[in-house]
Write an enzyme that holds these catalytic residues in place. Structure first.
Site, PDB file in Angstrom:
ATOM      1  N   GLY A  57       0.777  -1.234   0.000  1.00  0.00           N
ATOM      2  CA  GLY A  57       0.000   0.000   0.000  1.00  0.00           C
ATOM      3  C   GLY A  57       0.811   1.288   0.000  1.00  0.00           C
ATOM      4  O   GLY A  57       0.263   2.361   0.254  1.00  0.00           O
ATOM      5  N   TRP A  59       2.156   2.909  -2.546  1.00  0.00           N
ATOM      6  CA  TRP A  59       1.722   3.822  -3.609  1.00  0.00           C
ATOM      7  C   TRP A  59       0.356   4.410  -3.257  1.00  0.00           C
ATOM      8  O   TRP A  59       0.043   5.528  -3.603  1.00  0.00           O
ATOM      9  CB  TRP A  59       1.677   3.084  -4.956  1.00  0.00           C
ATOM     10  N   ASP A  77      -4.831  -6.040  -5.140  1.00  0.00           N
ATOM     11  CA  ASP A  77      -3.629  -6.890  -5.083  1.00  0.00           C
ATOM     12  C   ASP A  77      -4.047  -8.309  -4.758  1.00  0.00           C
ATOM     13  O   ASP A  77      -5.146  -8.553  -4.234  1.00  0.00           O
ATOM     14  CB  ASP A  77      -2.657  -6.382  -4.015  1.00  0.00           C
ATOM     15  N   ASP A 118       2.437  -1.419 -10.391  1.00  0.00           N
ATOM     16  CA  ASP A 118       3.796  -1.688  -9.902  1.00  0.00           C
ATOM     17  C   ASP A 118       3.924  -3.188  -9.640  1.00  0.00           C
ATOM     18  O   ASP A 118       4.637  -3.637  -8.750  1.00  0.00           O
ATOM     19  CB  ASP A 118       4.030  -0.885  -8.601  1.00  0.00           C
ATOM     20  N   LYS A 158       5.366  -0.542 -14.440  1.00  0.00           N
ATOM     21  CA  LYS A 158       6.760  -0.996 -14.288  1.00  0.00           C
ATOM     22  C   LYS A 158       7.007  -2.111 -15.279  1.00  0.00           C
ATOM     23  O   LYS A 158       6.185  -3.018 -15.411  1.00  0.00           O
ATOM     24  CB  LYS A 158       6.951  -1.517 -12.858  1.00  0.00           C
TER      25      LYS A 158
END
Ligand SMILES: C[S@@+](CC[C@H](N)C(=O)[O-])C[C@H]1O[C@@H](n2cnc3c(N)ncnc32)[C@H](O)[C@@H]1O
Length: 878
Positions: A57, A59, A77, A118, A158
């Site tokens: 968490g 970000w 997630d 990410d 990413k």
């Protein structure tokens, strides 16, 4: 974040890790988003953000911090995310439709301004698999992004730099106006990750599904290995420069699922590209019968075997050894003989290596040369800096050249690293300098030569140096010593300037010297002399003589001569008192009688002795053996004692006599010890009374004397110790100073002596001060007076007849009580301020006992006003 990804290595706990901890971010990766946002500023204007792969968490926290209040933030997630204020989170796999539906439910018909990704798949399998999954994950996140992003929105993802990287970029470029790849500073250099920021989402009405299908976007991994496998050049470089770590910019071969590869020895021996094999594989295996036989060959030494076990740890030499071993084996096996002979084969390999090696060597040489030049430059600069600093410090008088070690090596100071007490070296140095500066020509004139000093150092020179006159050498040594003394003096002076305490120390030292014990004999003479308190017996005599010289000698006399030559001092004294004596005679006297120094003390003392009235008229007969001339002179009626002495001296001088009578000034008699001088005796006694038992040493010695542990003679004898006749002439100042500290006679002190002195001091301290004593005495006197008065009154009462006996007794008791009573103590008056409960109270306020005084502000003002009025009235009446 998955557990497998937990970063516990010390190296990973870098500054961003610490910063994240400090600032309360859940992951150091938070700083990556902070830095990306700093560069592209997409969060500040976003009303809705979706963070795909958001656990734990970090970000989300950043988004929550930088996005405007009341904006929508959703985090997804695989792992559940601990709640974050004003952030919606749920656990789902972003590659599934379930996740898409959940997002849809949350978003309703909203569109996101920013989609973040990410994601990192769980690692643990081969890197190539990770990379592929990552790329797939990126494409999946892009699929969600294009569904939920608003036109003009931003997608941050990413990616790993793999073979798929360019394919991904191509797709991004089809869907976004601006695509930029960037690596924020917080992303570790060792990590292959890179962040792509895709801005200005085009939001096309129709998106070709192939853009988002991994099968189409990414190349066939099977084809990649054959096409993009490591090049021969790469592997060669791996072999010849194994120390260089290369980045796999193009990624690893996709079909290769392991990082550990083995190759059979047969392949290595028989393949035409051994270098490529060595650069590619990790191990050479010996599995077949033939290969195992190779292991037993003489050429297969143990180091070759161990080299084959792990090719990745080998150095250049090891690779060379392996290649040589391969060639030898090929020779043995007869391979390639038909194509080219073995020598050729060897040569081919060698040539390749030599070319490489030569190039490498020349590069290495260049590098080393450059390094050496740079180092020399650095050293030169450093030396210059030190020299400049030293000169500055010397100019500021902060240091003497020899204060610090560095200067000793400074050639400019003409002092090498050799010991300055190495006289041989010093002499050489002096001779070298001398040689270069002065030489005497045939006429005996000194000629100045510009020749460089110490230039030749040849044997001839050395011989010539050896021929230098002793006088000159001595002069130079003296000069050098003088220089050292000067330097030391300068150093001391600076010390003195710098350290204000120094003066105090000096004075203390002087006091200590004054108190210093110089032996009993010395003390005796000390007592007799007023001026030379610190000197011992012999020294007193010497100094007295020197003083005599100073006072009586010619004003033009050379002081330095006085210091250097005590003999000349005596001669000068003679010269002063005997005007007839020519300098030439004196000189002859000095040279002809070298043992004279021991005589003067005796002659001086004896002259004092013979000055007594007792010897008047006979002194000359006693002191001179060859009395003929003196007798005749005396018979001429010369009654003056002074003149007699002079004549005696003249006679003794001319007759080369060992016995010498030093003519005395009248003033001498006053300073010398004289048994008849009673005043002096008294002074001595008072001095002893005042000062003698002030030190622990003196008390100890006195105790020893009283207890008959020692005798006066023993004490006198002890006074003549090795320290008492310590001549200080010609010694350098620094030496004397050191000596003063460490070369002292150790006179014993006893505990009792120290205790006695302390007790004395305590008794002194305990004595009441004068004023107090006076006050007490006054008090006592007044009490006595009172009592006297009472007694007188009592007598009056007794004699009266008006009173009965009983009344008289009562009256007397009263009177006596009054007379003996102490003066009444002043009773304390309590001041009560009239305020609060005491305001306006008449009479004694509550809770106040004894005498009291009521005060209030009103009263104060009234009193002042009254005073003012009175003053004014007084003026008017005048
Ligand atoms: C590097 S972490 C993300 C860290 C996050 N940005 C932060 O700042 O806290 C990568 C995350 O991706 C998640 N992940 C990997 N594959 C996923 C998938 N298929 N669906 C959802 N999350 C996934 C992992 O569980 C992991 O927590």
């Amino acid at each position: 974040m998955g557990k497998a990804q937990k970063k516990t290595g010390k190296g990973r706990l870098d500054k961003y890790y610490k910063l994240a901890k400090e600032q309360g971010y859940r992951a150091r990766s938070a700083f990556k988003l902070i830095q990306l946002n700093k560069k592209y500023s997409f969060l500040e204007s976003a009303r809705c953000t979706i963070d795909l792969c958001a656990a734990p968490g970090g970000w989300l926290q950043v988004s929550s911090k930088y996005m405007p209040p009341n904006s929508l933030i959703i985090g997804v997630d695989l792992d559940p995310i601990k709640p974050i204020p004003r952030v919606i989170t749920f656990a789902a796999d972003i590659t599934t439709t379930h996740c898409r539906n959940l997002l849809r439910n949350e978003m309703k018909d909203w569109k996101a301004d920013v989609v973040l990704h990410d994601g990192a798949p769980n690692v643990g399998t081969a890197w190539i698999q990770d990379a592929f999954s990552q790329s797939e994950l990126v494409l999946m996140s892009l699929k969600l992004a294009v569904e939920f992003l608003i036109k003009g929105g931003t997608f941050v993802t990413k990616v790993f730099r793999s073979v798929d990287y360019n394919s991904l970029l191509w797709v991004f470029n089809q869907l976004f106006g601006k695509v930029e790849a960037t690596k924020p500073p917080s992303s570790r250099n060792v990590s292959a990750e890179i962040f792509v920021v895709c801005r200005e989402f085009l939001a096309p009405k129709f998106i070709d599904p192939k853009f988002l299908d991994p099968k189409h976007v990414f190349k066939d991994p099977a084809s990649l290995l054959s096409v993009d496998g490591p090049s021969v050049n790469d592997t060669q470089a791996n072999v010849f420069h194994p120390e260089k770590k290369r980045r796999h910019r193009s990624g690893y071969a996709d079909n290769d699922y392991t990082l550990f590869h083995t190759v059979s020895a047969t392949k290595f021996i028989r393949e035409p590209e051994p270098i490529a094999l060595l650069g590619t594989y990790n191990k050479i295996t010996f599995e077949t019968e033939e290969e195992k036989e190779w292991l037993n060959l003489e050429i297969t030494k143990s180091d070759i075997k161990s080299n084959c076990d792990d090719l990745k740890v080998l150095g250049k030499g090891d690779f060379k050894a392996l290649l040589k071993w391969r060639l030898n084996l090929r020779e043995d096996l007869g391979i390639d003989v038909s194509a080219k002979n073995v020598e050729d084969a060897t040569e081919v390999v060698d040539v390749t290596e030599v070319v490489d090696e030569e190039q490498q060597l020349s590069e290495e040489l260049e590098r080393l040369n450059a390094e050496t030049a740079a180092r020399l430059k650095r050293e030169r600069r450093k030396t210059n800096e030190i020299r400049t600093r030293t000169i500055q410090r010397m100019q500021l008088k902060m240091t003497a050249p020899l204060d610090i070690g560095l200067e000793q090596t400074d050639a400019s100071l003409n002092l090498g690293q050799e010991d300055i007490f190495d006289m041989e070296h010093t002499n050489k140095l002096i001779r070298g300098k001398q040689q270069s500066v002065f030489w005497t020509d045939n006429d005996g004139d000194v000629v100045i030569d510009d020749e460089e000093e110490g230039g030749s150092g040849s044997e001839d020179d050395e011989e010539e140096e050896g021929l230098d006159t002793d006088e000159e050498r001595e002069r130079k040594v003296a000069q050098l010593e003088g220089d050292i003394d000067n330097l030391y003096d300068a150093y001391q002076e600076r010390l003195r300037d710098r350290d204000l305490k120094y003066k105090t120390k000096e004075s203390r030292k002087k006091n200590a010297q004054r108190e210093e014990w110089d032996g009993v004999a010395a003390k005796d003479s000390d007592d007799d002399s007023d001026s030379e308190e610190s000197e011992g017996g012999w020294e007193i005599m010497e100094n007295q003589k020197a003083n005599d010289d100073d006072s009586s000698s010619d004003s033009s006399s050379d002081e330095s001569d006085d210091e250097e030559n005590p003999e000349s001092n005596r001669n000068k004294r003679r010269r002063a008192t005997d005007p007839k004596t020519t300098p030439k005679t004196k000189k002859q006297k000095v040279s002809s009688n070298p043992v004279r120094p021991s005589v003067p003390a005796a002659s001086h003392a004896s002259s004092v002795w013979f000055k007594q009235d007792l010897f008047k008229g006979v002194g000359d007969l006693d002191v001179s053996d060859d009395g003929m001339e003196s007798e005749s002179e005396q018979s001429e009626g010369d009654a003056n004692a002074m003149e007699v002495d002079e004549v005696q001296y003249r006679n003794s001088d001319s007759e080369d006599d060992d016995f010498e009578v030093v003519p005395q000034d009248n003033s001498d008699d006053e300073t010398m010890w004289d048994v008849d001088n009673e005043n002096e005796d008294e002074a001595k006694r008072s001095k002893v009374g005042d000062r003698a038992l002030l030190t622990a040493e003196a008390v100890t010695l006195a105790q020893m004397l009283v207890n008959r542990q020692t005798t006066k003679t023993e004490l006198i004898n002890d006074g003549f110790n090795r320290y008492s006749l310590n001549a200080k002439d010609g010694l350098p100042g620094w030496f004397l100073e050191e000596e003063a500290k460490h070369y002292k006679a150790n006179i014993p002190i006893t505990k009792e002596a120290v205790d006695a002195l302390r007790a004395k001091q305590r008794a002194l301290d305990a004595r009441p001060i004068k004023k107090v004593a006076e006050a007490k005495a006054r008090k006592k006197f007044k009490a006595a007076q009172r009592l006297d008065k009472a007694m007188k009154k009592a007598e009056g009462v007794i004699s009266t007849t008006d009173m009965t006996e009983r009344e008289k007794a009562q009256q007397i008791v009263k009177l006596m009580a009054k007379g003996s009573a102490k003066k009444r103590e002043h009773k304390e008056v309590k001041v009560v301020v009239a305020r609060g409960s005491t305001r306006g109270v008449k009479g004694r306020p509550k809770g106040v006992k004894g005498r009291y005084l009521m005060v209030d502000s009103r009263m104060k003002k009234e009193l002042r006003a009254k005073k003012r009025k009175d003053k004014a009235n007084r003026k008017r009446s005048k």
